[in-house]
Design a protein around this motif. Sequence first.
Motif, PDB file in Angstrom:
ATOM      1  N   UNK A   4       0.829  -1.216   0.000  1.00  0.00           N
ATOM      2  CA  UNK A   4       0.000   0.000   0.000  1.00  0.00           C
ATOM      3  C   UNK A   4       0.858   1.259   0.000  1.00  0.00           C
ATOM      4  N   UNK A   5       1.972   1.218   0.733  1.00  0.00           N
ATOM      5  CA  UNK A   5       2.864   2.380   0.773  1.00  0.00           C
ATOM      6  C   UNK A   5       3.477   2.642  -0.603  1.00  0.00           C
ATOM      7  N   UNK A   6       3.875   1.567  -1.312  1.00  0.00           N
ATOM      8  CA  UNK A   6       4.448   1.721  -2.653  1.00  0.00           C
ATOM      9  C   UNK A   6       3.407   2.291  -3.612  1.00  0.00           C
ATOM     10  N   UNK A  11       1.342   6.767  -6.946  1.00  0.00           N
ATOM     11  CA  UNK A  11       0.272   7.700  -7.302  1.00  0.00           C
ATOM     12  C   UNK A  11       0.756   9.139  -7.158  1.00  0.00           C
ATOM     13  N   UNK A  12       1.508   9.399  -6.099  1.00  0.00           N
ATOM     14  CA  UNK A  12       2.082  10.735  -5.937  1.00  0.00           C
ATOM     15  C   UNK A  12       3.054  11.042  -7.068  1.00  0.00           C
ATOM     16  N   UNK A  13       3.784  10.008  -7.479  1.00  0.00           N
ATOM     17  CA  UNK A  13       4.736  10.166  -8.591  1.00  0.00           C
ATOM     18  C   UNK A  13       4.004  10.616  -9.848  1.00  0.00           C
ATOM     19  N   UNK A  14       2.865   9.947 -10.136  1.00  0.00           N
ATOM     20  CA  UNK A  14       2.076  10.294 -11.311  1.00  0.00           C
ATOM     21  C   UNK A  14       1.523  11.715 -11.224  1.00  0.00           C
ATOM     22  N   UNK A  15       1.186  12.132 -10.005  1.00  0.00           N
ATOM     23  CA  UNK A  15       0.601  13.457  -9.816  1.00  0.00           C
ATOM     24  C   UNK A  15       1.653  14.547  -9.580  1.00  0.00           C
ATOM     25  N   UNK A  16       2.922  14.121  -9.628  1.00  0.00           N
ATOM     26  CA  UNK A  16       4.024  15.070  -9.438  1.00  0.00           C
ATOM     27  C   UNK A  16       3.955  15.759  -8.074  1.00  0.00           C
ATOM     28  N   UNK A  24      13.383   9.602  -2.817  1.00  0.00           N
ATOM     29  CA  UNK A  24      14.478   8.730  -2.399  1.00  0.00           C
ATOM     30  C   UNK A  24      13.968   7.352  -2.013  1.00  0.00           C
ATOM     31  N   UNK A  25      12.832   7.314  -1.352  1.00  0.00           N
ATOM     32  CA  UNK A  25      12.251   6.027  -0.961  1.00  0.00           C
ATOM     33  C   UNK A  25      11.879   5.196  -2.187  1.00  0.00           C
ATOM     34  N   UNK A  26      11.265   5.858  -3.180  1.00  0.00           N
ATOM     35  CA  UNK A  26      10.829   5.140  -4.381  1.00  0.00           C
ATOM     36  C   UNK A  26      12.031   4.639  -5.168  1.00  0.00           C
ATOM     37  N   UNK A  27      13.064   5.471  -5.280  1.00  0.00           N
ATOM     38  CA  UNK A  27      14.279   5.039  -5.971  1.00  0.00           C
ATOM     39  C   UNK A  27      14.915   3.855  -5.256  1.00  0.00           C
ATOM     40  N   UNK A  28      14.997   3.937  -3.942  1.00  0.00           N
ATOM     41  CA  UNK A  28      15.607   2.859  -3.172  1.00  0.00           C
ATOM     42  C   UNK A  28      14.817   1.568  -3.316  1.00  0.00           C
ATOM     43  N   UNK A  58       3.472   9.845 -16.447  1.00  0.00           N
ATOM     44  CA  UNK A  58       3.356  11.152 -17.114  1.00  0.00           C
ATOM     45  C   UNK A  58       3.834  12.314 -16.258  1.00  0.00           C
ATOM     46  N   UNK A  59       5.157  12.357 -16.025  1.00  0.00           N
ATOM     47  CA  UNK A  59       5.739  13.432 -15.239  1.00  0.00           C
ATOM     48  C   UNK A  59       6.355  14.476 -16.150  1.00  0.00           C
ATOM     49  N   UNK A  60       6.283  15.742 -15.758  1.00  0.00           N
ATOM     50  CA  UNK A  60       6.894  16.821 -16.517  1.00  0.00           C
ATOM     51  C   UNK A  60       8.275  17.158 -15.979  1.00  0.00           C
TER      52      UNK A  60
END
Length: 379
Positions: A4-6, A11-16, A24-28, A58-60
Amino acid sequence: MTENEILTLLKKYQNNTLSNQDKDKLDAWYLHKASTSNLQLNEYELEDSYEQLKAKLPLQQEIKVIRIWPRIAVAASIALLLGTGLFYFAKPKEQIIQVAEKPQEITPGGNRGILTLSNGKQIVLSDISAKDTIAKEGEKDEVTIKMGANGVITYIINPNTAASKENTNSFNTLSTPTGGQYNIVLADGTKVYLNAVSSIKYPTQFNGDQRVVELDGEAYFEVAKNKNKPFVVKSGDQDIEVLGTHFNVHAYDNEAVVKTTLLEGSVVVTYKNQKSILKPGQQSNVSEKLNKITIKQVDTEAAIAWKNGRFKFDNADLKTVMRQLERWYGIKVEYRGDVSDVRFNGGTFMNKNLSEVLKVLELSNIKFKVEGKTIIVYP
């Protein structure tokens, strides 16, 4: 992190809307998944995989890529189906992720030279912005040295100055550093193309019965015709005499053989007490080891490829090729193993970064490791 955390982070990544800490957490997480897979790829392939993953979102805004140790395993089991929101995860294990900087590209050389005047003054040609008169030579400024809009140095003699055998010649030297080439037109109209790590010494005007220059390194000559005044190129124990022709001289101190390649006209090569006449398409080789002049037919395009902005290899051995790269890219080469039987044919453009050139050479089953400005070669 839990599934759920991932999902929340993605979702935050998609929404920028990711914070730096969340990024850093997502990259790790991604790199952890990569390190637990059985599929082995190198760090560059891992980065490509990571970039492909992020390109589907879809990130800018650009996200900094974290590079990790070589030969890391890529996460073949990771699948992100954005259309369905379906993700596959494995329970992460604790581990330390080592981060390394991306190797800096080693860029090619360019138009660089140093002109040394008769009084010892040195002019760094790549620093000159004015494309006009850069110096004058002679007690009465008999010779004007100019730079054209294309950067070529030319020598113009004052027509009111009478030249004679008694005139004292002033000498200039044009030299090129590692990663530099430069072109010059001498006072008689002869065009000289000077390769990297080379120098040519010449008079500012040609008085007397001969036109004599001295060369260290490599140069291509297009000699202005003058049947009454031979043009002579001196390099070590070798002299080349011509009346007007096109030829290339390869005479580096760290090369065992001095090579003279004729493209048109004829030249007389003198080595110690020997003389040979070259015909177009022929190349003379002289060396202390052979102690004689040998002549062979060669691919003239390969001999002057450097003048035309190319590396072109005609059955060239690996160490000869790497010495070219050392002079052009300012690198140092180390060998780990026997590479004496490796030969190359083909080539590439000299305006490419070193990494691109090495990829071409790797097609011959040679491996390279880049450590700063040192290239380690493995068979």
